[in-house]
Design an enzyme around this catalytic site. Structure first.
Site, mmCIF file in Angstrom:
data_model
loop_
_atom_site.group_PDB
_atom_site.id
_atom_site.type_symbol
_atom_site.label_atom_id
_atom_site.label_comp_id
_atom_site.label_asym_id
_atom_site.label_seq_id
_atom_site.Cartn_x
_atom_site.Cartn_y
_atom_site.Cartn_z
ATOM 1 N N GLU A 185 -8.690 -1.149 0.292
ATOM 2 C CA GLU A 185 -7.510 -1.803 -0.637
ATOM 3 C C GLU A 185 -8.059 -2.810 -1.660
ATOM 4 O O GLU A 185 -7.606 -2.767 -2.683
ATOM 5 C CB GLU A 185 -6.591 -2.482 0.308
ATOM 6 C CG GLU A 185 -5.093 -2.883 -0.079
ATOM 7 C CD GLU A 185 -4.288 -1.866 -0.591
ATOM 8 O OE1 GLU A 185 -4.768 -0.615 -0.538
ATOM 9 O OE2 GLU A 185 -3.162 -1.945 -1.046
ATOM 10 N N THR B 165 0.309 -3.037 -10.090
ATOM 11 C CA THR B 165 0.282 -4.135 -9.045
ATOM 12 C C THR B 165 -0.109 -5.685 -9.702
ATOM 13 O O THR B 165 0.278 -6.701 -9.284
ATOM 14 C CB THR B 165 -0.564 -3.731 -7.936
ATOM 15 O OG1 THR B 165 -0.092 -2.349 -7.527
ATOM 16 C CG2 THR B 165 -0.234 -4.669 -6.662
#
Lengths: 327, 327
Positions: free
Chosen positions: B148, B201
């Site tokens: 991630e 994001t």
């Protein structure tokens, strides 16, 4: 008049008794990481209210013991009597019922142990009991919160909720008031030490910053979530990992002498966690088992004695019942 | 060499298979109120990784489908292959094992549904399966978090944790990584709508203020605590009362067209709650029962169509298993 009639209906006059004696418990607000939302009750200390029905309508304070003369006897200025009066008015009984109150405080005022909440809850539980319990505990709670507002200038419920409901309580929110009882792991004990120094709640609150880093807030609510899960799972290690306060403790600890020394002592003695009870200056070691709580509290008290700071010590399981009738 | 030998021990070469196909689920991070700590997996959408053992050592991407050409085929730059490579290195197998990967994306990139997490988890679960499962899911998790970090520039675990563990997960903290699986109420469904607009994001995170009012943080963590209790109690009303985000939603909603109209629609359709999935732009209606989630999602999509905004719709229970082997 319709409302009044409806309120009267709740009272069965035949059930009203002449005298009740009630003990309501002290409480540890915040439960280390849950600022303003979590709290738990302990078996001892706590406050007593003895309430007597008298012919003359109205609410009067007859005597107060254990307050060193700090609390007002004037029924309008005393929180306990003011709350009792408000409840009688709510029930439409202000001109009908007369009560007199002896308040016996078994804990220090301004100690961070929910002293005013214990008295308020004892008073309201007493008058409700005297009247044959017309209100449920859930219905009594808003009156307790109002009492806290009178006593402390803010209507927080993190002390009154556990004092009234017993156990560990979560105050999810206030509009409307939403209190949830959380499970109580059997072996959870509190070793409480009250160093005899003065930290008024209002000052302790004023120190706290109005804005906090989001990063720290995320850490805090991760811990709060972990603590709730730990209580449900009865997972003492998770409870221990979760009970950290990164937001409030660093500021409030400044007002508490020897705070970090006491913390080291408690954690080295095997406590699951250590922190401030409410706004302090009382501190609490949360332990698995009574022995651990005893040990931590005794070592902390010994350290304070070495530092020439007087203190009181209380060790208790989480009280699951809240206020109770006594002889 | 000692470490290497020790690592080798975990691998039973006889158990290594030639090919695995894995599906890993999309995830709804934050679960409305639990910014950066809560998330849940859904049955669909999700990503597939097909992994083949080949004689030549190393990790290579053979093909990517469903990404509109947005993801790199270069094995060092592609998150999935980079993670798989890191795991092989951790196991001391980088010179021993060769794998090739087909990545099939069944969900849009940048949708707020944990697209990169699903791919990463699928890749790591695949290589672990191919090797005969030398690592537990708990042991795989740090590699997923590292993935991630490669994909998004931050090592948050609120998508990878539910994608790998399944169900609803709490990321209590990061030092060390502490992930707790929360109970999943049977009738909890998600109606997800992805409006086809671009909200990277990174931009969505940058909008968020670094400091927040303590008062709002207390409201937020009261709700988080209420949600955790609601999940354990399977109390849908408590879950509903608790799923409010007062801190992040007001800012992120600005980036999502028709957000408040969609919210009104969902709540009027009986959803327990409505909010942003992860950093958006996908939105989610959390409902009791599949029908409610279907209805909310269909009405939201109809509204977006009226506004000439294309969208995708997914309705799913909470996925409790995480990644799975497929044929």
């Amino acid at each position: 008049m319709d409302t009044l009639a409806k309120k009267y209906k709740q009272i069965d006059f035949a059930k009203i008794v002449d005298e009740v004696r009630v003990f309501a418990p002290a409480t540890v607000a915040n439960m280390i990481c849950g600022f303003d939302i979590l709290g738990f009750a302990v078996d001892y200390p706590g406050d007593e209210v003895h309430m007597y029905r008298v012919p003359e309508p109205g609410v009067r304070i007859r005597s107060i013991r254990g307050d060193d003369g700090r609390l007002p006897l004037d029924a309008d200025r005393n929180t306990v009597s003011a709350c009792v009066k408000a409840l009688l008015e709510h029930l439409g009984l202000q001109g009908e019922i007369g009560v007199e109150i002896d308040l016996i405080k078994h804990m220090p005022i301004g100690s961070g142990l929910g002293s005013s909440s214990a008295s308020t809850v004892a008073g309201l539980f007493a008058v409700n009991s005297l009247l044959g319990n017309p209100l449920t505990k859930d219905e009594l709670l808003p009156f307790c919160v109002e009492g806290e507002r009178l006593a402390c200038g803010h209507g927080h419920a993190d002390n009154v909720a556990p004092a009234l409901m017993g156990g560990i309580t979560l105050v999810r929110g206030y509009s409307p008031l939403d209190v949830i009882k959380l499970p109580v792991p059997n072996e959870l004990y509190a070793g409480i030490v009250f160093p005899k120094v003065d930290v008024p709640t209002r000052d302790a609150r004023q120190l706290i910053k109005e804005k906090v880093p989001l990063k720290d807030a995320v850490t805090q609510w991760g811990n709060i979530a972990g603590l709730i899960a730990g209580l449900y799972e009865e997972d003492y290690q998770l409870i221990s990992r979760s009970m950290h306060d990164v937001l409030i403790e660093p500021t409030r600890a400044i007002l508490i002498p020897e705070f970090y020394a006491m913390k080291d002592i408690a954690l080295q003695a095997g406590a699951l966690s250590f922190g401030i009870s409410g706004s302090g200056p009382s501190v609490v070691a949360i332990s698995k088992g009574k022995e651990g709580a005893e040990k931590a509290a005794a070592l902390i008290q010994a350290h304070l004695t070495q530092c020439e700071i007087e203190s009181l010590k209380y060790v208790s399981a989480v009280n699951v019942d809240g206020p109770k009738l006594i002889k």
